[in-house]
Design a protein around this motif. Structure first.
Motif, PDB file in Angstrom:
ATOM      1  N   LYS A 197      30.935  54.227  41.749  1.00  0.00           N
ATOM      2  CA  LYS A 197      30.359  53.765  40.484  1.00  0.00           C
ATOM      3  C   LYS A 197      30.736  54.706  39.342  1.00  0.00           C
ATOM      4  CE  LYS A 197      26.030  52.407  38.260  1.00  0.00           C
ATOM      5  NZ  LYS A 197      24.569  52.217  38.423  1.00  0.00           N
ATOM      6  N   ALA A 198      30.678  56.016  39.600  1.00  0.00           N
ATOM      7  CA  ALA A 198      31.020  56.989  38.554  1.00  0.00           C
ATOM      8  C   ALA A 198      32.487  56.874  38.155  1.00  0.00           C
ATOM      9  CB  ALA A 198      30.706  58.404  39.050  1.00  0.00           C
ATOM     10  N   ALA A 199      33.364  56.669  39.143  1.00  0.00           N
ATOM     11  CA  ALA A 199      34.792  56.546  38.840  1.00  0.00           C
ATOM     12  C   ALA A 199      35.070  55.281  38.048  1.00  0.00           C
ATOM     13  CB  ALA A 199      35.593  56.541  40.140  1.00  0.00           C
ATOM     14  N   TRP A 200      34.370  54.190  38.401  1.00  0.00           N
ATOM     15  CA  TRP A 200      34.570  52.929  37.677  1.00  0.00           C
ATOM     16  C   TRP A 200      34.114  53.076  36.224  1.00  0.00           C
ATOM     17  CZ3 TRP A 200      31.052  48.424  36.770  1.00  0.00           C
ATOM     18  CH2 TRP A 200      31.754  47.285  36.340  1.00  0.00           C
ATOM     19  N   GLU A 201      33.010  53.768  36.025  1.00  0.00           N
ATOM     20  CA  GLU A 201      32.534  54.028  34.665  1.00  0.00           C
ATOM     21  C   GLU A 201      33.572  54.852  33.895  1.00  0.00           C
ATOM     22  OE1 GLU A 201      29.873  52.913  33.226  1.00  0.00           O
ATOM     23  OE2 GLU A 201      28.602  52.171  34.870  1.00  0.00           O
ATOM     24  N   LYS A 202      34.131  55.865  34.549  1.00  0.00           N
ATOM     25  CA  LYS A 202      35.112  56.737  33.896  1.00  0.00           C
ATOM     26  C   LYS A 202      36.379  55.977  33.519  1.00  0.00           C
ATOM     27  CE  LYS A 202      37.287  61.273  34.363  1.00  0.00           C
ATOM     28  NZ  LYS A 202      37.440  62.486  35.238  1.00  0.00           N
ATOM     29  N   LEU A 203      36.719  54.964  34.304  1.00  0.00           N
ATOM     30  CA  LEU A 203      37.899  54.146  34.006  1.00  0.00           C
ATOM     31  C   LEU A 203      37.588  53.044  32.998  1.00  0.00           C
ATOM     32  CD1 LEU A 203      39.461  53.847  37.588  1.00  0.00           C
ATOM     33  CD2 LEU A 203      40.340  55.178  35.652  1.00  0.00           C
ATOM     34  N   GLY A 204      36.399  53.095  32.409  1.00  0.00           N
ATOM     35  CA  GLY A 204      36.057  52.144  31.350  1.00  0.00           C
ATOM     36  C   GLY A 204      35.549  50.810  31.834  1.00  0.00           C
ATOM     37  N   ARG A 205      35.058  50.763  33.086  1.00  0.00           N
ATOM     38  CA  ARG A 205      34.538  49.513  33.660  1.00  0.00           C
ATOM     39  C   ARG A 205      35.587  48.402  33.614  1.00  0.00           C
ATOM     40  NH1 ARG A 205      28.811  49.564  34.109  1.00  0.00           N
ATOM     41  NH2 ARG A 205      28.748  47.297  33.956  1.00  0.00           N
ATOM     42  N   ARG A 206      36.835  48.808  33.731  1.00  0.00           N
ATOM     43  CA  ARG A 206      37.932  47.844  33.706  1.00  0.00           C
ATOM     44  C   ARG A 206      38.038  47.123  35.043  1.00  0.00           C
ATOM     45  NH1 ARG A 206      43.275  50.887  31.787  1.00  0.00           N
ATOM     46  NH2 ARG A 206      44.076  48.844  32.390  1.00  0.00           N
ATOM     47  N   GLU A 207      38.817  46.051  35.043  1.00  0.00           N
ATOM     48  CA  GLU A 207      39.118  45.351  36.283  1.00  0.00           C
ATOM     49  C   GLU A 207      39.901  46.297  37.191  1.00  0.00           C
ATOM     50  OE1 GLU A 207      40.791  40.957  37.578  1.00  0.00           O
ATOM     51  OE2 GLU A 207      41.592  41.937  35.787  1.00  0.00           O
ATOM     52  N   CYS A 208      39.365  46.561  38.384  1.00  0.00           N
ATOM     53  CA  CYS A 208      39.959  47.542  39.295  1.00  0.00           C
ATOM     54  C   CYS A 208      40.082  46.968  40.698  1.00  0.00           C
ATOM     55  CB  CYS A 208      39.109  48.814  39.344  1.00  0.00           C
ATOM     56  SG  CYS A 208      39.126  49.810  37.837  1.00  0.00           S
ATOM     57  N   ILE A 209      40.783  47.711  41.527  1.00  0.00           N
ATOM     58  CA  ILE A 209      40.886  47.405  42.946  1.00  0.00           C
ATOM     59  C   ILE A 209      40.542  48.668  43.717  1.00  0.00           C
ATOM     60  CG2 ILE A 209      43.367  47.919  42.931  1.00  0.00           C
ATOM     61  CD1 ILE A 209      43.715  45.886  45.191  1.00  0.00           C
TER      62      ILE A 209
END
Length: 340
Positions: free
Chosen positions: A144-156
């Motif tokens: 969750k922290a990493a996703w927030e750091k990446l700007g809540r962008r579409e990720c895999i």
């Protein structure tokens, strides 16, 4: 490097790029500067050429389609449609019968809660390369922290693979559907950046045959005319899993300039111009090393080494993590310097 290969075959290359000082234009017959959404500039460019290709997969799909309305574009829009988006890419691999690591889309809070591919690597679906736009995570809180750091962008979220090595297959496919795979390269990555590629790889023939088969399977599934590179993991239990693809000449194929009967760049020109594909016999053992940032300043040592073939890219400024060139060591294994 493609323009240089084309010139050897008697073709003139025109470069389209948003930059006024295009590196490729330094060795080409002409240059059209324009933004990727500049329809008038694209039209001027297309009017000067007979066939169009691209040298990296982040050219907007719209731009490629706009060019395709005017002249043949090889390999076209289909390969970059998948290569530009990691979720689409992984789904395409599996549809084509090419195995991958387990993965989950991370596009919402619900996806965070449902994800099971931990520990893993969280990557943005678009734009990330050479280790950018990704983070290693081991817990749901860390995810969750990493996703927030990446700007809540579409990720895999890709599950970690217990691999013994990384390899790549580079496959050419001609207008007549003929395919040819370059010898499989053994790759070493550091900090997400390719550092070395060694050929021959020293891997068992069964692994090499499997990797070549997957590369050819990918080229045929994409129905491309041109070149595609498939980066793969070889797991400790002997499986070969796809990591990512690039529908263009690939860094791990740079060794072919100095140590193969046909370079990957000449092969691309042959494929898109309808010429017979060239032989891919290894002329000598080789190891390609990328020169990152200030490492290129060591060029006097490379040009003094009789086993080394130096290639500098003409980039104006060295930055940390930027590929400024490469050197390929060619010769018998007993005279090649050890890996750095």
């Amino acid at each position: 490097m493609t323009a240089l290969a084309a010139a050897r075959l008697g073709y003139r290359s025109i470069i389209y790029s948003p930059e006024a000082d295009s590196i490729a234009a330094q060795v080409a017959a002409g240059h059209v500067e324009g933004a990727y959404d500049d329809e008038a500039a694209l039209a001027r460019f297309a009017a000067q050429v007979d066939v169009i290709t691209y040298e990296f997969e982040n050219v907007p799909e719209w731009t490629v389609a706009e060019c395709k309305r005017r002249k043949p574009v090889r390999p076209g829009t289909r390969p970059i449609h998948f290569a530009q988006h990691r979720l689409r890419e992984k789904a395409f691999f599996r549809q084509a019968g090419i195995g991958t690591a387990d993965y989950h889309p991370i596009c919402s809070e619900a996806d965070l809660a449902a994800a099971t591919s931990l520990p893993g690597i969280l990557k943005t679906c678009t734009e990330g390369y050479d280790g950018k736009g990704q983070a290693r995570v081991s817990t749901r809180d860390g995810l969750k922290a990493a996703w927030e750091k990446l700007g809540r962008r579409e990720c895999i979220l890709e599950a970690l693979v217990d691999f013994q090595c990384e390899i790549s297959a580079i496959v050419a496919r001609g207008l007549d559907g003929t395919t040819r795979c370059f010898p499989i390269g053994l790759n070493d990555h550091r900090d997400g950046i390719l550092r070395t590629t060694t050929v021959p790889s020293g891997l068992p023939e069964t692994v090499l045959a499997r990797a070549e088969r997957l590369g050819i399977q990918l080229a045929r599934s994409l129905d491309l005319a041109g070149l595609v590179a498939l980066e793969m993991f070889v797991t400790r239990d002997g499986r070969v899993l796809a990591n990512e693809m690039a529908p263009r000449p690939h860094n791990s194929g740079h060794w072919t300039i100095d140590a193969c009967a046909t370079s990957q760049f000449e092969q691309l020109v042959r494929a898109i111009c309808g010429l017979p594909l060239g032989a891919v016999d290894v002329l000598a053992p080789s190891r390609m090393e990328n020169l990152i940032g200030a490492e290129a300043n060591d060029w006097p040592r490379f040009v003094a080494d009789p086993t080394a073939r130096l290639h500098l890219y003409g980039k104006a400024k060295a930055r940390p993590g930027r590929k400024m060139g490469h050197v390929t060591y060619v010769g018998n294994w007993d005279v090649l310097p050890p890996n750095a």
